[in-house]
Enzyme design. Structure first.
Site, PDB file in Angstrom:
ATOM      1  N   ASP A  36      -7.143  -5.156   3.066  1.00  0.00           N
ATOM      2  CA  ASP A  36      -6.632  -4.002   1.870  1.00  0.00           C
ATOM      3  C   ASP A  36      -6.099  -5.287   0.801  1.00  0.00           C
ATOM      4  O   ASP A  36      -5.249  -5.931   0.867  1.00  0.00           O
ATOM      5  CB  ASP A  36      -5.549  -3.467   1.879  1.00  0.00           C
ATOM      6  N   ASP A 221      -9.656  -2.181  -5.180  1.00  0.00           N
ATOM      7  CA  ASP A 221      -8.905  -2.104  -3.532  1.00  0.00           C
ATOM      8  C   ASP A 221      -9.734  -1.470  -2.989  1.00  0.00           C
ATOM      9  O   ASP A 221      -9.773  -0.228  -2.516  1.00  0.00           O
ATOM     10  CB  ASP A 221      -7.415  -0.927  -4.147  1.00  0.00           C
TER      11      ASP A 221
HETATM   12  O1  LIG Z   1      -1.975   4.339  -0.172  1.00  0.00           O
HETATM   13  C1  LIG Z   1      -3.183   3.909  -0.857  1.00  0.00           C
HETATM   14  N1  LIG Z   1      -3.960   3.758  -1.957  1.00  0.00           N
HETATM   15  C2  LIG Z   1      -2.896   4.552  -2.840  1.00  0.00           C
HETATM   16  C3  LIG Z   1      -3.777   6.223  -2.607  1.00  0.00           C
HETATM   17  C4  LIG Z   1      -3.542   6.995  -3.993  1.00  0.00           C
HETATM   18  C5  LIG Z   1      -3.658   6.330  -5.813  1.00  0.00           C
HETATM   19  C6  LIG Z   1      -2.722   5.227  -5.332  1.00  0.00           C
HETATM   20  C7  LIG Z   1      -2.953   3.560  -4.409  1.00  0.00           C
HETATM   21  N2  LIG Z   1      -3.591   3.138   0.124  1.00  0.00           N
HETATM   22  C8  LIG Z   1      -3.499   2.600   1.112  1.00  0.00           C
HETATM   23  C9  LIG Z   1      -4.481   3.880   2.556  1.00  0.00           C
HETATM   24  O2  LIG Z   1      -3.451   5.044   1.039  1.00  0.00           O
HETATM   25  C10 LIG Z   1      -4.057   3.467   3.748  1.00  0.00           C
HETATM   26  N3  LIG Z   1      -4.171   4.859   4.845  1.00  0.00           N
HETATM   27  C11 LIG Z   1      -3.462   4.607   6.307  1.00  0.00           C
HETATM   28  C12 LIG Z   1      -4.486   5.756   6.573  1.00  0.00           C
HETATM   29  C13 LIG Z   1      -5.924   5.845   7.133  1.00  0.00           C
HETATM   30  C14 LIG Z   1      -6.793   5.850   5.695  1.00  0.00           C
HETATM   31  C15 LIG Z   1      -5.689   4.008   5.337  1.00  0.00           C
HETATM   32  C16 LIG Z   1      -3.917   2.566   4.079  1.00  0.00           C
HETATM   33  O3  LIG Z   1      -2.682   1.666   3.927  1.00  0.00           O
HETATM   34  C17 LIG Z   1      -1.950   1.062   3.110  1.00  0.00           C
HETATM   35  C18 LIG Z   1      -3.077   1.757   2.269  1.00  0.00           C
HETATM   36  O4  LIG Z   1      -4.430   1.791   2.910  1.00  0.00           O
END
Ligand SMILES: O=C(NC1CCCCC1)N[C@H]1[C@H](O)[C@@H](N2CCCCC2)[C@@H]2OC[C@H]1O2
Length: 332
Positions: A36, A221
């Site tokens: 990430d 990202d």
């Molecule tokens: O929170 C974000 N991005 C945000 C998305 C909304 C707009 C702002 C940025 N990325 C995370 C992602 O969602 C997570 N997730 C977990 C469940 C399965 C899929 C991945 C995983 O944990 C950290 C990272 O990756």
């Protein structure tokens, strides 16, 4: 030294996230981790978690590793942009990925994870590839695996070659000429916020004929599935999609899955990258629904624009941490 490892989609139908095999400890324990570039903690599902929070994930058990050492009195706690969260203790242990080995890598063992991590049964944790200034370990913050490995790498770079519904590659320490065509266009990175932040030179709805030269500051990202852009860009795009609406109930732009979709072009310097319509027809809002959720969404609530996997898989991307750091984009 150099390394190379696969980036595998966690599910067959939507590229929600990509995981990469790593080994931790002695004897090696294999976990599939989400690399990430939007964060800087290396954390794993562990034997320190309540069993009901583990739903099929592989766990790291430090007590079974002869090279694990507890980092006394250190803890970590992180909350991601989507509201997912995790926290726990810290060990150092041997960490290996794609033929690269880092001794005494800080491995953050989870004691608690939020529901969305428990339900992501194919993600055993994360490897942060952001700048180490973002690391949440206290009282002393820790270095990312890439910062620990950097000095021994042939070049202080890593590259992301993510693919649409297929396994791609993360390479470390070298730029594989076979993975891209033409030249790499580099633009500066502002490292202070700790993310890979750069300025895109603009966008076009469809091919790059009607390109709008407007600066878009955003982060590259790999840990975010979708692309989040300013409202003006979104309305220009979805205006071209029959039946598209910004749905409060679904939390974003949706449209009939059989609607015709234009592609989306974004600029890096003088170069133009086009995201195919298929990447933007992201997924049915629920299993079998005729309503689809868009791969382009609004960043108005976020305060920052995000070039997530939907954009990254349209290019070959070089994360170059020389001084000053820069990001490179190439066609493939
Ligand atoms: O929170 C974000 N991005 C945000 C998305 C909304 C707009 C702002 C940025 N990325 C995370 C992602 O969602 C997570 N997730 C977990 C469940 C399965 C899929 C991945 C995983 O944990 C950290 C990272 O990756």
């Amino acid at each position: 030294a150099t390394g190379s490892a696969p980036a595998v989609p966690i599910d067959e139908r939507f590229d929600i996230a990509y995981v990469t095999p790593v080994t931790i400890g002695t004897p090696p324990q294999t976990l599939m981790l989400d690399f990430d570039t939007g964060s800087s903690d290396l954390w794993v599902f562990s034997s320190h978690m309540p069993p009901f929070q583990v739903r099929g994930q592989e766990i790291y058990t430090p007590d079974e590793s002869s090279t694990a050492r507890l980092l006394e009195g250190h803890t970590w706690s992180i909350m991601y942009g989507d509201g997912s969260a995790s926290r726990g203790n810290v060990y150092v242990d041997t960490f290996a990925v794609g033929g690269l080995t880092v001794l005494n890598q800080a491995v953050q063992t989870a004691q608690q994870v939020s529901a969305s991590f428990t339900s992501a049964t194919n993600i055993d944790g994360l490897v942060g590839l952001g700048f180490s200034t973002l690391n949440t370990v206290r009282p002393e913050s820790q270095l990312t695996f890439f910062d620990n490995a950097k000095a021994s790498l042939d070049n202080p770079v890593f590259t992301a070659d993510l693919k649409y519904m297929a396994a791609g590659t993360y390479d470390f320490g070298f730029i594989d000429r076979a993975k891209y065509t033409g030249e790499i266009t580099y633009v500066p990175i502002d490292p202070d916020p700790g993310y890979w932040i750069f300025t895109s030179s603009g966008y076009a709805v469809g091919a790059s004929s009607n390109f709008s030269a407007t600066p878009i500051i955003g982060i590259a990202d790999t840990g975010t599935s979708l692309v989040y852009l300013p409202t003006a860009v979104l309305t220009a795009y979805y205006r071209q999609v029959q039946g598209a609406t910004n749905s409060r109930s679904y939390g974003g732009y949706v449209f009939p899955c059989d609607s015709a979709l234009p592609s989306f072009t974004f600029g890096v310097g003088e170069e133009r990258f086009t995201i195919p319509a298929s990447y933007i027809r992201y997924a049915p809002v629920t299993e079998g629904s005729a309503t689809c959720f868009g791969g382009l969404q609004s960043s108005s609530e976020l305060g920052i624009n995000i070039w997530g996997d939907v954009a990254l898989k349209a290019a070959f991307v070089v994360f170059d941490s020389r001084s000053p750091p820069r990001i490179g984009w190439a066609k493939k």
